[in-house]
Design a protein around this motif. Structure first.
Motif, PDB file in Angstrom:
ATOM      1  N   ALA A   1      45.425  41.806  31.397  1.00 58.26           N
ATOM      2  CA  ALA A   1      44.890  42.895  32.146  1.00 58.26           C
ATOM      3  C   ALA A   1      45.469  44.032  31.952  1.00 58.26           C
ATOM      4  O   ALA A   1      46.962  44.047  31.496  1.00 58.26           O
ATOM      5  N   PRO A   2      45.007  45.164  32.379  1.00 60.87           N
ATOM      6  CA  PRO A   2      45.643  46.412  31.949  1.00 60.87           C
ATOM      7  C   PRO A   2      46.604  46.882  33.148  1.00 60.87           C
ATOM      8  O   PRO A   2      47.645  47.455  32.919  1.00 60.87           O
ATOM      9  N   ASP A   3      46.500  46.340  34.314  1.00 65.68           N
ATOM     10  CA  ASP A   3      47.362  46.879  35.456  1.00 65.68           C
ATOM     11  C   ASP A   3      47.482  45.700  36.154  1.00 65.68           C
ATOM     12  O   ASP A   3      46.819  44.613  36.217  1.00 65.68           O
ATOM     13  N   ARG A   4      48.333  45.960  37.322  1.00 66.86           N
ATOM     14  CA  ARG A   4      48.639  44.862  38.206  1.00 66.86           C
ATOM     15  C   ARG A   4      47.398  44.343  39.151  1.00 66.86           C
ATOM     16  O   ARG A   4      47.023  43.228  39.397  1.00 66.86           O
ATOM     17  N   GLU A   5      46.778  45.378  39.441  1.00 67.40           N
ATOM     18  CA  GLU A   5      45.575  45.137  40.366  1.00 67.40           C
ATOM     19  C   GLU A   5      44.519  44.201  39.709  1.00 67.40           C
ATOM     20  O   GLU A   5      43.911  43.211  40.180  1.00 67.40           O
ATOM     21  N   MET A   6      44.282  44.647  38.415  1.00 61.57           N
ATOM     22  CA  MET A   6      43.281  43.818  37.550  1.00 61.57           C
ATOM     23  C   MET A   6      44.083  42.325  37.467  1.00 61.57           C
ATOM     24  O   MET A   6      43.230  41.154  37.335  1.00 61.57           O
ATOM     25  N   ALA A   7      45.048  42.282  37.182  1.00 62.21           N
ATOM     26  CA  ALA A   7      45.815  40.863  36.874  1.00 62.21           C
ATOM     27  C   ALA A   7      45.713  40.305  38.061  1.00 62.21           C
ATOM     28  O   ALA A   7      45.500  38.937  37.872  1.00 62.21           O
ATOM     29  N   LEU A   8      45.963  40.679  39.035  1.00 62.46           N
ATOM     30  CA  LEU A   8      45.757  39.943  40.603  1.00 62.46           C
ATOM     31  C   LEU A   8      44.403  39.240  40.588  1.00 62.46           C
ATOM     32  O   LEU A   8      44.070  38.175  40.847  1.00 62.46           O
ATOM     33  N   LEU A   9      43.507  40.308  40.350  1.00 65.26           N
ATOM     34  CA  LEU A   9      42.063  39.922  40.534  1.00 65.26           C
ATOM     35  C   LEU A   9      41.372  38.637  39.428  1.00 65.26           C
ATOM     36  O   LEU A   9      41.042  37.711  39.878  1.00 65.26           O
ATOM     37  N   PHE A  10      41.858  38.719  38.276  1.00 65.11           N
ATOM     38  CA  PHE A  10      41.873  38.114  37.106  1.00 65.11           C
ATOM     39  C   PHE A  10      42.375  36.566  37.485  1.00 65.11           C
ATOM     40  O   PHE A  10      41.718  35.665  37.332  1.00 65.11           O
ATOM     41  N   ALA A  11      43.760  36.673  37.924  1.00 66.55           N
ATOM     42  CA  ALA A  11      44.150  35.472  38.307  1.00 66.55           C
ATOM     43  C   ALA A  11      43.786  34.755  39.517  1.00 66.55           C
ATOM     44  O   ALA A  11      43.618  33.454  39.672  1.00 66.55           O
ATOM     45  N   GLU A  12      43.055  35.306  40.531  1.00 66.19           N
ATOM     46  CA  GLU A  12      42.458  34.781  41.529  1.00 66.19           C
ATOM     47  C   GLU A  12      41.037  34.267  41.029  1.00 66.19           C
ATOM     48  O   GLU A  12      40.762  32.858  41.281  1.00 66.19           O
TER      49      GLU A  12
END
Length: 104
Positions: free
Chosen positions: A23-34
């Motif tokens: 993911a490009p940033d933390r917010e997207m990483a959290l969403l993808f992880a979920e």
């Protein structure tokens, strides 16, 4: 950017590594992880960490446990015989005192 994901099954459990997401940033990483790691199994919480922020200390870098003799921490180093004899003598003394009280 690669983000490592750690999942906790239930409150109080340890978090365990379950994979990673790109993911490009933390917010997207959290969403993808979920989406990728939080929906498959019962999940209490997720930790999402940038891969390059994770450090490691292994046996080549540090001596785990140190070099100090700490054998006193383990019960196998104690001689328990004198203590056992003392407990046995104390129990005999207690039983005799109870017997004498019963006779009086």
């Amino acid at each position: 950017m690669i983000w490592e994901v750690f999942r906790q099954n239930q409150a109080g459990d340890y978090h365990t590594h379950c994979g990673n997401v790109h993911a490009p940033d933390r917010e997207m990483a959290l969403l993808f992880a979920e989406v990728q790691h939080g929906r498959r199994k019962p999940t209490n919480s997720l930790w999402v960490v940038p891969q390059d922020e994770i450090g490691e200390v292994d046996t080549e870098d540090a001596k785990f446990g140190g070099t100090t003799n700490k054998s006193y921490r383990f019960a196998r180093t104690y001689n328990v015989e004198p203590a056992a004899e003392e407990v046995e003598a104390s129990e005999k003394e207690l039983n005799e005192a109870e017997r004498k009280r019963g006779e009086a």
